[in-house]
Motif scaffolding. Structure first.
Motif, PDB file in Angstrom:
ATOM      1  N   ARG A  15     -12.449 -12.682   0.150  1.00 47.12           N
ATOM      2  CA  ARG A  15     -13.914 -12.178   0.052  1.00 47.12           C
ATOM      3  C   ARG A  15     -14.248 -12.610   1.695  1.00 47.12           C
ATOM      4  N   ALA A  16     -15.065 -12.054   2.180  1.00 45.53           N
ATOM      5  CA  ALA A  16     -15.479 -12.338   3.807  1.00 45.53           C
ATOM      6  C   ALA A  16     -17.311 -12.495   3.516  1.00 45.53           C
ATOM      7  N   VAL A  17     -17.855 -12.968   4.523  1.00 42.12           N
ATOM      8  CA  VAL A  17     -19.021 -13.149   4.861  1.00 42.12           C
ATOM      9  C   VAL A  17     -20.186 -11.861   5.714  1.00 42.12           C
ATOM     10  N   VAL A  69     -22.975 -16.947   0.041  1.00 41.49           N
ATOM     11  CA  VAL A  69     -23.856 -16.119   1.337  1.00 41.49           C
ATOM     12  C   VAL A  69     -24.812 -16.877   1.232  1.00 41.49           C
ATOM     13  N   GLU A  70     -25.531 -16.778   2.395  1.00 42.22           N
ATOM     14  CA  GLU A  70     -26.504 -17.009   2.929  1.00 42.22           C
ATOM     15  C   GLU A  70     -27.591 -16.069   3.093  1.00 42.22           C
ATOM     16  N   PRO A  71     -28.880 -16.661   4.153  1.00 47.87           N
ATOM     17  CA  PRO A  71     -30.067 -15.812   3.410  1.00 47.87           C
ATOM     18  C   PRO A  71     -29.469 -14.524   4.896  1.00 47.87           C
ATOM     19  N   GLY A  72     -29.700 -13.043   4.342  1.00 52.11           N
ATOM     20  CA  GLY A  72     -30.154 -12.980   5.950  1.00 52.11           C
ATOM     21  C   GLY A  72     -28.287 -11.519   5.748  1.00 52.11           C
ATOM     22  N   GLN A  73     -27.380 -11.945   4.632  1.00 53.48           N
ATOM     23  CA  GLN A  73     -25.792 -12.095   4.473  1.00 53.48           C
ATOM     24  C   GLN A  73     -25.476 -11.273   3.488  1.00 53.48           C
ATOM     25  N   VAL A  74     -23.844 -10.629   3.352  1.00 55.50           N
ATOM     26  CA  VAL A  74     -23.639  -9.146   2.488  1.00 55.50           C
ATOM     27  C   VAL A  74     -22.234 -10.529   2.083  1.00 55.50           C
ATOM     28  N   LEU A  75     -21.838 -10.484   1.117  1.00 57.43           N
ATOM     29  CA  LEU A  75     -20.512 -10.919   0.681  1.00 57.43           C
ATOM     30  C   LEU A  75     -19.666  -9.558   0.395  1.00 57.43           C
ATOM     31  N   ILE A  76     -18.369  -9.940   0.777  1.00 61.06           N
ATOM     32  CA  ILE A  76     -17.366  -8.266   1.408  1.00 61.06           C
ATOM     33  C   ILE A  76     -16.139  -8.323  -0.071  1.00 61.06           C
ATOM     34  N   GLU A  77     -15.507  -7.543  -0.692  1.00 54.10           N
ATOM     35  CA  GLU A  77     -14.622  -7.723  -0.959  1.00 54.10           C
ATOM     36  C   GLU A  77     -13.492  -6.905  -0.467  1.00 54.10           C
ATOM     37  N   VAL A  78     -12.577  -7.781   0.076  1.00 56.70           N
ATOM     38  CA  VAL A  78     -11.919  -7.160   0.825  1.00 56.70           C
ATOM     39  C   VAL A  78     -11.258  -5.820   1.109  1.00 56.70           C
ATOM     40  N   GLU A  79     -11.258  -4.553   1.111  1.00 53.44           N
ATOM     41  CA  GLU A  79      -9.698  -3.716   1.291  1.00 53.44           C
ATOM     42  C   GLU A  79      -8.852  -3.564   2.390  1.00 53.44           C
ATOM     43  N   ALA A  80      -9.482  -4.601   4.009  1.00 51.62           N
ATOM     44  CA  ALA A  80      -8.365  -4.230   4.718  1.00 51.62           C
ATOM     45  C   ALA A  80      -8.635  -4.993   6.155  1.00 51.62           C
TER      46      ALA A  80
END
Length: 323
Positions: free
Chosen positions: A99-101, A25-36
């Motif tokens: 997972r995706a940023v 996760v870089e500055p200004g980003q979020v990490l998402i636990e992907v559902e779809a």
């Protein structure tokens, strides 16, 4: 984590499921636990190599939009995003994964009552359709033709044009059965892929004030000929490839009809504007005023099958992948 990568550009069998490190996760980003994960036409265009491979390398994780829950927040990002359910645009790669940023500017919170599956069916396609109609200067009572209407962008364009009072809404599609489904969403005239009446519509609309074209390809000039005087065709995709190099000659040969051609990309819309429209559309879908059309939901490991179905023209709406 598991992810799908493009091992070779070309047909769908060039994709494979692999194990990759979790993205940082870089500055200004979020990490998402992907559902779809939304499976879009641009994913197939990139995978085929239609856009060229100089900007895309083997090993690319395709996929541009996901929905899920924020599980980490980078520096310079608001910590209030933690644990929120969100839709996110993650560029032209990175979505086919567990997972995706995404940059905070490309994240929209989901309202209660909207599923992750519905979010990735509407999240990119709804704003594209909205702003493409605006780019075409569409106004109430004008006639609209949506070329390639069975895809997720086309379905949204039909619904939005109907809601905004289009005088007539033509659609191109591959069968009368699909035409009936599009009629239920607001279409008034159903044409085949060549632009002729499909089924028992009666009179074939001679021309249209606005054409939203998702298809492109060598048949594009024939649809430029379907523009009314002062008509505007806006190209939002090239799922059938680029048109022939001299396609603009159709406009020059009909000079006195003042027809025009334009391209449209959501990249040209200011972030606050597209985020506002997306949030409004999500709220409309949660209320039931806007329909999400999901063709199928498949596990991530069957991404190649999803692409084969798209290549075969089988998909009505959008296929969604789930990790």
């Amino acid at each position: 984590m598991q992810a799908v990568t493009i091992q070779t550009f070309g047909d769908a069998d060039g994709m494979a499921v692999v194990d990759l490190p979790e993205p940082s996760v870089e500055p200004g980003q979020v990490l998402i636990e992907v559902e779809a994960i939304g499976v879009g036409g641009v994913d197939a265009v990139i995978r085929r190599g239609t856009l060229g491979t100089s900007g895309f390398r083997t090993g690319l994780v395709p996929g541009s939009e996901v929905a899920g829950r924020v599980i980490a927040v980078g520096d310079d990002a608001d910590g209030a995003w933690m644990n929120r359910r969100v839709w996110a645009f993650n560029g032209l790669g990175g979505g086919y994964a567990e997972r995706a940023v995404a940059a905070v500017d490309d994240v929209t919170e989901l309202p209660d009552g909207l599923s992750a599956t519905d979010a990735v069916t509407l999240g990119s396609t709804g704003p594209v359709a909205h702003f493409a109609l605006a780019h075409a200067r569409f106004s109430k009572a004008e006639s609209v033709l949506v070329r390639g209407a069975a895809g997720s962008i086309g379905i949204m364009a039909v619904q939005l044009a109907a809601a905004d009072g289009a005088g007539a809404i033509g659609v191109t599609t591959s069968s009368p059965e699909r035409g009936q489904r599009l009629r239920a969403l607001g279409a008034t005239h159903v044409l085949d892929r060549a632009g002729s009446v499909l089924g028992s519509d009666g009179a074939d609309p001679a021309d249209f004030d606005v054409i939203i074209d998702i298809v492109g390809g060598p048949d594009l000039p024939a649809f430029l000929e379907r523009l009314a005087p002062n008509g505007r065709l806006v190209s939002v995709g090239v799922v059938a490839g680029y048109p022939l190099a001299d396609f603009g000659m159709s406009l020059l040969r009909s000079f006195q009809r003042s027809r025009s051609f334009a391209t449209f990309s959501l990249d040209t819309v200011p972030v606050p504007e597209r985020d506002r429209v997306r949030a409004e559309q999500f709220a409309s879908a949660a209320r039931g005023d806007l329909q999400s059309v999901v063709h199928d939901v498949l596990p991530l490991a069957r991404a190649a099958e999803a692409h084969r179905r798209m290549d075969a023209g089988e998909v009505f709406g959008r296929i969604v992948l789930t990790p």
